[in-house]
Design an enzyme around this catalytic site. Structure first.
Site, PDB file in Angstrom:
ATOM      1  N   GLU A 196      23.497  -5.380 -18.970  1.00 52.92           N
ATOM      2  CA  GLU A 196      24.209  -5.898 -17.777  1.00 52.92           C
ATOM      3  C   GLU A 196      24.345  -4.809 -16.716  1.00 52.92           C
ATOM      4  O   GLU A 196      25.286  -4.803 -15.921  1.00 52.92           O
ATOM      5  CB  GLU A 196      25.588  -6.461 -18.148  1.00 52.92           C
ATOM      6  CG  GLU A 196      25.540  -7.437 -19.285  1.00 52.92           C
ATOM      7  CD  GLU A 196      25.705  -8.900 -18.925  1.00 52.92           C
ATOM      8  OE1 GLU A 196      26.232  -9.198 -17.851  1.00 52.92           O
ATOM      9  OE2 GLU A 196      25.277  -9.739 -19.733  1.00 52.92           O
TER      10      GLU A 196
ATOM     11  N   GLY B 246      30.412 -11.328 -12.824  1.00 57.80           N
ATOM     12  CA  GLY B 246      31.230 -11.951 -13.874  1.00 57.80           C
ATOM     13  C   GLY B 246      30.819 -11.473 -15.252  1.00 57.80           C
ATOM     14  O   GLY B 246      31.670 -11.181 -16.104  1.00 57.80           O
TER      15      GLY B 246
HETATM   16  N1  COS Z   1      26.448 -10.086  -5.321  1.00 56.57           N
HETATM   17  C1  COS Z   1      25.690 -10.698  -4.380  1.00 56.57           C
HETATM   18  N2  COS Z   1      24.724 -10.052  -3.675  1.00 56.57           N
HETATM   19  C2  COS Z   1      24.552  -8.741  -3.934  1.00 56.57           C
HETATM   20  C3  COS Z   1      25.300  -8.049  -4.899  1.00 56.57           C
HETATM   21  C4  COS Z   1      26.286  -8.771  -5.610  1.00 56.57           C
HETATM   22  N3  COS Z   1      27.057  -8.179  -6.524  1.00 56.57           N
HETATM   23  N4  COS Z   1      24.913  -6.758  -4.928  1.00 56.57           N
HETATM   24  C5  COS Z   1      23.929  -6.654  -3.995  1.00 56.57           C
HETATM   25  N5  COS Z   1      23.715  -7.853  -3.409  1.00 56.57           N
HETATM   26  C6  COS Z   1      22.759  -8.159  -2.336  1.00 56.57           C
HETATM   27  C7  COS Z   1      22.864  -7.113  -1.246  1.00 56.57           C
HETATM   28  O1  COS Z   1      23.877  -7.458  -0.316  1.00 56.57           O
HETATM   29  C8  COS Z   1      21.493  -7.169  -0.616  1.00 56.57           C
HETATM   30  O2  COS Z   1      21.424  -8.238   0.279  1.00 56.57           O
HETATM   31  P1  COS Z   1      20.857  -8.007   1.804  1.00 56.57           P
HETATM   32  O3  COS Z   1      19.443  -7.511   1.605  1.00 56.57           O
HETATM   33  O4  COS Z   1      20.937  -9.365   2.416  1.00 56.57           O
HETATM   34  O5  COS Z   1      21.763  -7.007   2.406  1.00 56.57           O
HETATM   35  C9  COS Z   1      20.584  -7.469  -1.793  1.00 56.57           C
HETATM   36  O6  COS Z   1      21.424  -8.028  -2.819  1.00 56.57           O
HETATM   37  C10 COS Z   1      19.906  -6.242  -2.334  1.00 56.57           C
HETATM   38  O7  COS Z   1      20.905  -5.304  -2.662  1.00 56.57           O
HETATM   39  P2  COS Z   1      20.605  -3.755  -2.757  1.00 56.57           P
HETATM   40  O8  COS Z   1      19.893  -3.299  -1.509  1.00 56.57           O
HETATM   41  O9  COS Z   1      21.868  -3.060  -3.127  1.00 56.57           O
HETATM   42  O10 COS Z   1      19.539  -3.737  -3.962  1.00 56.57           O
HETATM   43  P3  COS Z   1      18.904  -2.546  -4.755  1.00 56.57           P
HETATM   44  O11 COS Z   1      17.490  -2.863  -5.006  1.00 56.57           O
HETATM   45  O12 COS Z   1      19.217  -1.220  -4.097  1.00 56.57           O
HETATM   46  O13 COS Z   1      19.639  -2.627  -6.179  1.00 56.57           O
HETATM   47  C11 COS Z   1      21.257  -2.227  -7.862  1.00 56.57           C
HETATM   48  C12 COS Z   1      20.961  -2.480  -6.375  1.00 56.57           C
HETATM   49  C13 COS Z   1      20.601  -0.957  -8.367  1.00 56.57           C
HETATM   50  C14 COS Z   1      22.751  -2.051  -7.923  1.00 56.57           C
HETATM   51  C15 COS Z   1      20.802  -3.463  -8.668  1.00 56.57           C
HETATM   52  O14 COS Z   1      19.392  -3.511  -8.738  1.00 56.57           O
HETATM   53  C16 COS Z   1      21.340  -3.503 -10.085  1.00 56.57           C
HETATM   54  O15 COS Z   1      22.482  -3.910 -10.302  1.00 56.57           O
HETATM   55  N6  COS Z   1      20.500  -3.096 -11.061  1.00 56.57           N
HETATM   56  C17 COS Z   1      20.839  -3.296 -12.457  1.00 56.57           C
HETATM   57  C18 COS Z   1      20.283  -4.611 -12.903  1.00 56.57           C
HETATM   58  C19 COS Z   1      21.009  -5.121 -14.084  1.00 56.57           C
HETATM   59  O16 COS Z   1      22.237  -5.163 -14.142  1.00 56.57           O
HETATM   60  N7  COS Z   1      20.241  -5.534 -15.060  1.00 56.57           N
HETATM   61  C20 COS Z   1      20.768  -6.085 -16.240  1.00 56.57           C
HETATM   62  C21 COS Z   1      20.223  -7.445 -16.391  1.00 56.57           C
HETATM   63  S1  COS Z   1      21.013  -8.359 -17.619  1.00 56.57           S
HETATM   64  S2  COS Z   1      20.483  -7.476 -19.281  1.00 56.57           S
END
Ligand code: COS
Length: 381
Positions: free
Chosen positions: A362, A240
């Protein structure tokens, strides 16, 4: 399929447009100069129902939804990006506690957040865990009916000003996402202090602060969701948040376009308004085209989330495209104004400084592309 706003959406947009013109835009330049955080504006936004836009009315929210929210963020950001971002983060916190918290937590925190009595902040990142959020180190160790929190969090928007921090910390020794839990941390809790206030390129009136925890006691009742659910709560909240940031970027880009196109009609060089020259026309045409495309992507992602459809990839597309476009649009707005754009007589240099961070926070736009590719291709190993 309809591409026009309905009556209610038009009304919301117009109310926020008037609010921005009266309460925000006239002060944007001085807030930026003074790095002033306008807490009083949040009280007024609460009166308009903007502090609980994804929160049910039972808890004091307005439940306007994501699409109406996108209209709100776009309008606010035309006046000042920082306030729109602060509101987005606050709503992310309010909405997440409403969604993942239990009844007692909703009654206690959501009702105060949605009505503006409390301000929220969201805290996932750490100095060594930015894009790789699952590697975070801040840890909460369980002792009977409470946890002891130690560590630090970085780059927290609304940090220092917020009363409530939705915080992700590690509750098991294991590495990775499964050991992360979500907590509500209240300002004033012993052992919780604020570290350095970041000095940023832009978005000066949005405080960005480090959080420090030393033997800080959090009651178990402050944990949101089950142990180990924190990473999913965070990423799902960010779905969101990313749409909101896309909408914010559309607002900043639109504001920049308006300044540039007006200038192109008025500024005379070589005996003509500079808008007569194709070099300027093509810049403006590309700006308008990218803003429209961004807006449609944002609306689509917001619609999908409102409808309960799988929206993560669309949120990433909207955030990535709209913020890349806004960076280009604001840069070219400065170019159209030339020397006048680089100095502070016009707001376009502020738009450009402010919007840069939208390609970073984000989730960087590189991370958004990873989310998109993984959704399309699967998580190839
Ligand atoms: N909603 C709910 N669950 C989610 C999700 C989402 N949008 N995206 C991933 N998940 C879940 C996955 O399904 C997984 O669950 P399972 O282990 O049960 O399968 C778990 O979270 C881990 O997901 P994933 O293996 O994809 O994690 P990674 O460590 O590979 O990270 C990224 C994925 C890189 C995409 C993530 O770390 C990310 O978005 N990083 C950026 C962080 C960010 O936006 N920071 C800004 C903070 S605010 S300034």
């Amino acid at each position: 399929m309809k591409f026009d706003l309905d009556e209610e959406q038009t009304e919301i947009r117009d109310i926020v447009r008037r609010f921005t013109a009266q309460e925000i835009a006239p002060h944007a330049e001085s807030w930026d100069e003074l790095s002033y955080f306008p807490r009083e504006i949040y009280i007024k936004m609460a009166e308009l129902g903007l502090m609980g836009m994804t929160t049910p009315e039972t808890y004091g929210g307005s439940m306007l939804g994501r699409l109406a929210g996108a209209l709100v963020y776009e309008e606010l950001a035309k006046g000042e990006m920082a306030t729109a971002v602060g509101l987005s983060v606050h709503n992310m916190v309010t909405g997440s506690i409403a969604r993942f918290g239990n009844e007692e937590q909703r009654q206690h925190w959501v009702s105060q957040l949605a009505t503006g009595k409390l301000l929220g902040a969201f805290s996932l990142s750490e100095v060594s865990a930015g894009s790789d959020a699952a590697s975070l180190q801040c840890h909460a160790d369980r002792r009977d009916d409470h946890y002891i929190l130690n560590g630090s969090k970085a780059w927290v928007t609304n940090g220092g000003e917020a009363d409530i921090y939705l915080l992700m910390a590690r509750t098991s020794n294991g590495v990775g996402s499964a050991g992360i839990s979500c907590f509500v941390m209240e300002k004033g809790t012993p052992g919780f202090s604020f570290g350095k206030q970041e000095r940023k390129m832009g978005l000066h009136s949005s405080p960005t602060r480090e959080l420090l925890f030393e033997q800080c006691e959090i009651p178990v009742t402050n944990r949101i969701g089950a142990e180990g659910q924190g990473f999913k709560i965070a990423l799902s909240s960010l779905d969101g948040g990313r749409i909101n940031i896309g909408a914010v970027a559309v607002g900043v880009a639109q504001a920049a376009f308006e300044v540039a196109s007006n200038y192109a009609k008025e500024r005379q060089q070589f005996g003509h308004p500079i808008g007569i020259f194709q070099g300027i026309q093509f810049l403006l045409a590309d700006m308008a085209m990218k803003i429209e495309a961004s807006r449609l992507l944002v609306y689509q992602a917001a619609y999908k989330l409102d409808e309960g459809q799988s929206a993560g990839m669309y949120a990433s597309m909207a955030k990535c495209f709209a913020t890349d476009a806004a960076m280009e649009v604001t840069t070219n707005a400065v170019q159209v104004l030339g020397g006048a754009g680089y100095v502070r007589d016009y707001p376009v240099e502020r738009y450009m400084r402010d919007v840069k961070v939208a390609q970073i926070f984000e989730g960087t736009n590189q991370i958004q592309r990873i989310v998109i590719a993984r959704t399309l291709l699967g998580n190839l190993r």
